[in-house]
Design a protein around this motif. Sequence first.
Motif, PDB file in Angstrom:
ATOM      1  N   LEU A   1       1.130   0.378  13.363  1.00 17.88           N
ATOM      2  CA  LEU A   1       1.739   2.084  12.927  1.00 17.88           C
ATOM      3  C   LEU A   1       2.056   2.802  13.946  1.00 17.88           C
ATOM      4  O   LEU A   1       3.535   3.335  13.688  1.00 17.88           O
TER       5      LEU A   1
ATOM      6  N   PHE B   1      -3.831  -2.566  13.123  1.00 17.97           N
ATOM      7  CA  PHE B   1      -2.918  -1.992  11.592  1.00 17.97           C
ATOM      8  C   PHE B   1      -3.059  -0.768  12.895  1.00 17.97           C
ATOM      9  O   PHE B   1      -2.555   0.679  12.584  1.00 17.97           O
TER      10      PHE B   1
ATOM     11  N   ALA C   1       3.122   0.748   6.586  1.00 15.09           N
ATOM     12  CA  ALA C   1       1.879  -0.543   5.836  1.00 15.09           C
ATOM     13  C   ALA C   1       2.557  -1.344   5.087  1.00 15.09           C
ATOM     14  O   ALA C   1       2.401  -1.939   4.357  1.00 15.09           O
TER      15      ALA C   1
ATOM     16  N   ALA D   1      -5.318  -2.383   5.682  1.00 14.61           N
ATOM     17  CA  ALA D   1      -3.848  -0.676   6.151  1.00 14.61           C
ATOM     18  C   ALA D   1      -4.290   0.282   5.717  1.00 14.61           C
ATOM     19  O   ALA D   1      -3.564   1.176   6.311  1.00 14.61           O
TER      20      ALA D   1
ATOM     21  N   SER E   1      -3.801  -5.370   2.566  1.00 19.68           N
ATOM     22  CA  SER E   1      -3.331  -4.193   2.097  1.00 19.68           C
ATOM     23  C   SER E   1      -4.746  -3.231   2.117  1.00 19.68           C
ATOM     24  O   SER E   1      -4.565  -2.526   2.549  1.00 19.68           O
TER      25      SER E   1
END
Length: 240
Positions: free
Chosen positions: A167, A163, A185, A53, A50
Amino acid sequence: MPELLFPFLGVVALLTVTPGPDMLLVVRNGLSAGSRAAWLTGLGCCLGISIHATAAVLGLSAILAASATAYTVVKLAGAAYLAYLGIRMLISALMSIDGEEDADAVSATGAPSIPVAATATHGDGEGLAAPAVGVQTASRTAAAVFRQGLITNLLNPKIALLFLTLLPQFVAHDEPRLRTTVVLAAIFLCVAVAWWRTFSLAIGPISRVLRGGRARRLLDGLAGSALLAISAVVALDGDR
């Protein structure tokens, strides 16, 4: 929902189940201490994901990608941490006497080891400290395995680059880039949480078979050797 959601889910599922240092830590902690330890290690990994992200959404990962020095520093720090964990596991295995740990030994998590005889098991395979061990020791061990998963992911620069590069590929041209990126994410994180929870529950019954001191010593030896090998590969890897 994002237009490319289903292709994204396929890629995320494949990336999530691919073995790596985080998988090795979850397996080691789960087999030695039960499904709760595996779950907490997985949650630490998810927190690290997290953070990466969030950094990607904010553009901070671009700094890491653009700076060879920053990338190398993070990579070497991650390799050093994996080597540290591997050495601690090997020490834990070597300090075992007749299949049981020495009174002064500490586990590879950095917290006092919980003797096998003082560990009770619920039906779901979770290892729970008996009253004689004390709540404080169990809490320290829980915090330590969580920290393992977190630091291992935070010090892996390739996750940040993943990431940063992954993404944007699943944001359609007519979609709001920032909002869609945030949604993707969040979906990635949800898949990771679901995977580690399922994996931790599945590993619980297996951990009950490996409660003996000899099994734990062998497990620490194998896991420690594997982490040292991975740390060497990470440190010598010149690819970005």
